[in-house]
Write a protein that holds these residues in place. Sequence first.
Motif, PDB file in Angstrom:
ATOM      1  N   SER A 175      72.945  68.202  59.687  1.00 46.55           N
ATOM      2  CA  SER A 175      73.023  68.849  58.373  1.00 46.55           C
ATOM      3  C   SER A 175      71.970  69.946  58.162  1.00 46.55           C
ATOM      4  N   VAL A 176      71.140  70.197  59.147  1.00 40.93           N
ATOM      5  CA  VAL A 176      70.058  71.174  59.002  1.00 40.93           C
ATOM      6  C   VAL A 176      70.626  72.593  59.063  1.00 40.93           C
ATOM      7  N   THR A 177      70.149  73.444  58.154  1.00 36.32           N
ATOM      8  CA  THR A 177      70.512  74.862  58.151  1.00 36.32           C
ATOM      9  C   THR A 177      69.315  75.671  58.621  1.00 36.32           C
ATOM     10  N   TRP A 178      69.542  76.939  58.924  1.00 33.84           N
ATOM     11  CA  TRP A 178      68.439  77.808  59.347  1.00 33.84           C
ATOM     12  C   TRP A 178      67.382  77.863  58.251  1.00 33.84           C
ATOM     13  N   ASP A 179      67.805  78.011  56.989  1.00 28.94           N
ATOM     14  CA  ASP A 179      66.834  78.111  55.890  1.00 28.94           C
ATOM     15  C   ASP A 179      65.990  76.840  55.763  1.00 28.94           C
ATOM     16  N   SER A 180      66.619  75.685  55.884  1.00 32.12           N
ATOM     17  CA  SER A 180      65.846  74.432  55.765  1.00 32.12           C
ATOM     18  C   SER A 180      64.932  74.235  56.978  1.00 32.12           C
ATOM     19  N   LEU A 181      65.362  74.696  58.140  1.00 30.47           N
ATOM     20  CA  LEU A 181      64.528  74.617  59.341  1.00 30.47           C
ATOM     21  C   LEU A 181      63.282  75.473  59.178  1.00 30.47           C
ATOM     22  N   LEU A 182      63.460  76.706  58.723  1.00 31.22           N
ATOM     23  CA  LEU A 182      62.339  77.585  58.509  1.00 31.22           C
ATOM     24  C   LEU A 182      61.411  77.045  57.422  1.00 31.22           C
ATOM     25  N   ALA A 183      61.998  76.500  56.367  1.00 28.45           N
ATOM     26  CA  ALA A 183      61.193  75.911  55.283  1.00 28.45           C
ATOM     27  C   ALA A 183      60.369  74.738  55.783  1.00 28.45           C
ATOM     28  N   SER A 184      60.914  73.944  56.704  1.00 26.64           N
ATOM     29  CA  SER A 184      60.150  72.808  57.225  1.00 26.64           C
ATOM     30  C   SER A 184      58.977  73.268  58.068  1.00 26.64           C
ATOM     31  N   PHE A 185      59.110  74.423  58.708  1.00 25.26           N
ATOM     32  CA  PHE A 185      58.019  74.956  59.502  1.00 25.26           C
ATOM     33  C   PHE A 185      56.937  75.534  58.608  1.00 25.26           C
ATOM     34  N   LEU A 186      57.366  76.197  57.526  1.00 24.68           N
ATOM     35  CA  LEU A 186      56.402  76.820  56.614  1.00 24.68           C
ATOM     36  C   LEU A 186      55.771  75.768  55.753  1.00 24.68           C
TER      37      LEU A 186
END
Length: 170
Positions: free
Chosen positions: A159-170
């Motif tokens: 269910s992970v999207t690019w936006d949520s992936l980037l948000a988890s890194f930030l």
Amino acid sequence: MSVYEETTKAFQAAVGYDLQKSRGERLNAYCRAVFRAYSHIRLLLLPQDNAPVQMKDLFVEPHLSPRPLRAGEEAKLVKDVAQAPTGESVRFPLLEAVAAHQRLVVLGDPGSGKSTLIQWIASQLAMSNPDPWKEALARDREPPIPIPMILRDLGVTASVTWDSLLASFL
């Protein structure tokens, strides 16, 4: 602390609002942390007291295909490379492929070197000295900032999207 946690912490510090440091100083600190984290290989089967091996001493540039390969096609690709007329290429040099495509998907079997490839690219972009990678990937004369993401380290689900992936890194 894991490599991912160390890099994330350095990234968060670099983009933070520490008024004592300039943007350039924060980015340099971040790139130093990325370089420390990704410029060497930890050999898992050796005793823990062995020093990590420098990435530059072991990295072998992979053969990249412009299209996905089916099982068994690798041998044909190697044969095609050997028989290609001079000046004709059936594979992409790594830097050329990365520079030509802003988004690139690397597929491969477990252990085929996908994470090592990300590690190599991140360490090249994080070096403090001039580098062909930085020159080839610079946009508007600004060097690229490496944000290495190795999916197995992130606990990614379907269910992970690019936006949520980037948000988890930030």
